[in-house]
Design an enzyme around this catalytic site. Structure first.
Site, PDB file in Angstrom:
ATOM      1  N   MET A   1       2.844 -10.829  13.178  1.00 48.52           N
ATOM      2  CA  MET A   1       2.073  -9.487  13.030  1.00 48.52           C
ATOM      3  C   MET A   1       0.683  -9.862  13.365  1.00 48.52           C
ATOM      4  O   MET A   1      -0.321  -8.902  13.156  1.00 48.52           O
ATOM      5  CB  MET A   1       2.151  -8.898  11.618  1.00 48.52           C
ATOM      6  CG  MET A   1       3.638  -8.404  11.270  1.00 48.52           C
ATOM      7  SD  MET A   1       3.594  -7.059  10.020  1.00 48.52           S
ATOM      8  CE  MET A   1       2.688  -7.531   8.753  1.00 48.52           C
TER       9      MET A   1
ATOM     10  N   HIS B   1       1.254 -20.012  11.555  1.00 49.14           N
ATOM     11  CA  HIS B   1       1.956 -19.553  12.992  1.00 49.14           C
ATOM     12  C   HIS B   1       1.946 -20.616  13.836  1.00 49.14           C
ATOM     13  O   HIS B   1       3.078 -20.724  14.466  1.00 49.14           O
ATOM     14  CB  HIS B   1       1.224 -18.516  13.639  1.00 49.14           C
ATOM     15  CG  HIS B   1       1.079 -17.224  12.457  1.00 49.14           C
ATOM     16  ND1 HIS B   1      -0.059 -16.802  11.975  1.00 49.14           N
ATOM     17  CD2 HIS B   1       2.098 -16.533  11.756  1.00 49.14           C
ATOM     18  CE1 HIS B   1       0.233 -15.368  11.289  1.00 49.14           C
ATOM     19  NE2 HIS B   1       1.628 -15.503  11.249  1.00 49.14           N
TER      20      HIS B   1
ATOM     21  N   GLN C   1       7.451  -1.857   6.934  1.00 49.60           N
ATOM     22  CA  GLN C   1       7.412  -2.315   6.027  1.00 49.60           C
ATOM     23  C   GLN C   1       6.214  -2.644   5.058  1.00 49.60           C
ATOM     24  O   GLN C   1       6.381  -3.207   3.978  1.00 49.60           O
ATOM     25  CB  GLN C   1       7.481  -4.228   6.554  1.00 49.60           C
ATOM     26  CG  GLN C   1       6.349  -4.556   7.199  1.00 49.60           C
ATOM     27  CD  GLN C   1       6.854  -5.973   7.918  1.00 49.60           C
ATOM     28  OE1 GLN C   1       7.605  -5.971   8.739  1.00 49.60           O
ATOM     29  NE2 GLN C   1       6.125  -6.996   7.412  1.00 49.60           N
TER      30      GLN C   1
ATOM     31  N   LYS D   1       6.689 -20.067   3.465  1.00 51.60           N
ATOM     32  CA  LYS D   1       5.926 -19.193   2.306  1.00 51.60           C
ATOM     33  C   LYS D   1       6.539 -17.887   2.189  1.00 51.60           C
ATOM     34  O   LYS D   1       6.645 -17.453   0.843  1.00 51.60           O
ATOM     35  CB  LYS D   1       4.492 -19.041   2.855  1.00 51.60           C
ATOM     36  CG  LYS D   1       3.429 -18.290   2.087  1.00 51.60           C
ATOM     37  CD  LYS D   1       2.203 -17.714   2.628  1.00 51.60           C
ATOM     38  CE  LYS D   1       2.328 -16.916   3.645  1.00 51.60           C
ATOM     39  NZ  LYS D   1       2.579 -15.193   2.861  1.00 51.60           N
TER      40      LYS D   1
ATOM     41  N   LEU E   1      -1.837 -20.678   3.379  1.00 54.34           N
ATOM     42  CA  LEU E   1      -2.291 -19.716   4.493  1.00 54.34           C
ATOM     43  C   LEU E   1      -1.472 -18.461   4.729  1.00 54.34           C
ATOM     44  O   LEU E   1      -0.239 -18.643   4.642  1.00 54.34           O
ATOM     45  CB  LEU E   1      -1.946 -20.569   5.729  1.00 54.34           C
ATOM     46  CG  LEU E   1      -2.800 -21.976   5.868  1.00 54.34           C
ATOM     47  CD1 LEU E   1      -2.800 -22.419   7.161  1.00 54.34           C
ATOM     48  CD2 LEU E   1      -4.401 -21.850   5.650  1.00 54.34           C
TER      49      LEU E   1
END
Length: 357
Positions: free
Chosen positions: A53, A60, A84, A192, A227
């Site tokens: 996103m 990432h 979401q 995560k 993170l």
């Protein structure tokens, strides 16, 4: 208009723009992207997808590196998916950092190109608008809202799904759309968001989708904080206390490593630590303390996310938790409250308890 701003536009019939000083193409529309994807198929080039996103961070980037090592072409999707977010969650405050994201991908592209051990590199960014992703109109965010949804139950109804009842419906729906558009050989998600990975794996399995789901390890700050794009909202004061959740989960992990297998033996010390850390904050003056709420600490089955009373050593388990960091009290002049003035921040984290023997 800057180079990075001009890279956003992708009129139909024109060659896709690129991130400046790279060969990374930017696609906003599905037909243009599918034309590109067809060429990769004809050239026998495998495609890996890293859905994001935006507000990219090292977590990432680690997934993109994994994808480049295993695929000829890596596609990074950047899309803040509205479905979401719950009705009372602030979609508008989610960080949008397009220029910085482009710069990070540019630098990563150079890094990957200089590493001879990679199979491929970053080839494309798919950054659609909501009108593209939801051609019939954006569905309602209400629990009983109407629209075209994909719902994965019961795994999507527990833990995060219980606290945010429309969250996994939105995740599964946008993943179905992205997988249909990109048709990747592999998709990459971070550990995560462990419950999200379980939901996505079930989506792929139950809808007979021809893609492999690859999970990358959680990337952390030196003090253990996982993170997350949402960490920018914390500010200085709350950032110091944000490791509460990771500390709590590590206590439970230690109990498991010492041979404890029952729920009470594993989670008992963890919940006591969380209570102690909260009590310490309440004893501080308002201008120093940080209040938080523990949503849950879970010991769950690795496939269903159902709560366990006893861990099966042959299967292991998932420790996970969620904490809401509340806005700071009595903010001081010049204090760094975080992005958007420091709204409530929901933090999640997890540790996988590996099978024994």
């Amino acid at each position: 208009m800057t180079l990075f701003q001009s890279a956003i536009w992708n009129p139909r019939g024109q060659k896709a723009p690129v991130i400046p000083h790279t060969s990374i193409q930017i696609f906003r529309e599905v037909p243009e992207f599918r034309t590109w994807r067809r060429r990769q198929l004809l050239d026998h080039r495998s495609v890996g997808l890293v859905p994001t996103m935006g507000a990219l961070h090292e977590g990432h980037l680690s997934l993109i590196r994994m994808a480049a090592a295993e695929n000829h072409r890596v596609v990074v999707s950047i899309y803040v998916n509205p479905t979401q977010f719950g009705v009372h969650e602030d979609l508008g405050s989610y960080p949008k950092t397009w220029k910085k994201d482009c710069e990070m991908l540019r630098d990563l592209d150079k890094e990957i190109a200089g590493d001879g051990g990679n199979l491929g590199t970053v080839a494309a960014v798919f950054a659609p608008t909501t009108e593209v992703m939801y051609p019939s109109g954006r569905p309602s965010q209400d629990v009983d809202g109407k629209g075209s949804f994909v719902t994965i139950t019961p795994v999507g109804e527990v833990l995060e799904g219980a606290s945010r009842p429309t969250f996994f419906r939105g995740v599964a729906t946008v993943c179905m759309k992205l997988f249909n558009i990109v048709t990747p050989e592999k998709v990459y998600f971070g550990q995560k968001d462990i419950q999200q990975t379980v939901v996505v794996k079930k989506l792929v399995k139950d809808f007979c989708m021809n893609t492999d789901v690859v999970i990358g390890k959680t990337q952390r700050e030196p003090d253990g904080l996982a993170l997350s794009s949402r960490n920018v909202f914390l500010g200085t004061r709350r950032r110091k206390v944000a490791t509460t959740l990771s500390k709590t989960l590590r206590v439970a992990e230690t109990a498991y490593s010492r041979g404890r297998r029952s729920r009470d033996e594993i989670l008992g010390p963890a919940t006591e630590l969380a209570k102690l850390l909260l009590m310490e904050q309440h004893q501080m003056p308002p201008e120093d303390r940080v209040k938080f709420e523990v949503d849950y600490v879970s010991l769950a089955d690795p496939d269903t996310m159902e709560e366990l009373e006893e861990v099966d050593e042959s299967r292991g388990a998932i420790l996970s938790g969620a904490v809401k960091m509340l806005p700071v009290e009595s903010p001081q002049a010049g204090e760094d409250l975080g992005l958007s003035g420091g709204p409530p921040v929901r933090l999640i984290d997890n540790i996988i308890l590996k099978p024994v023997g």
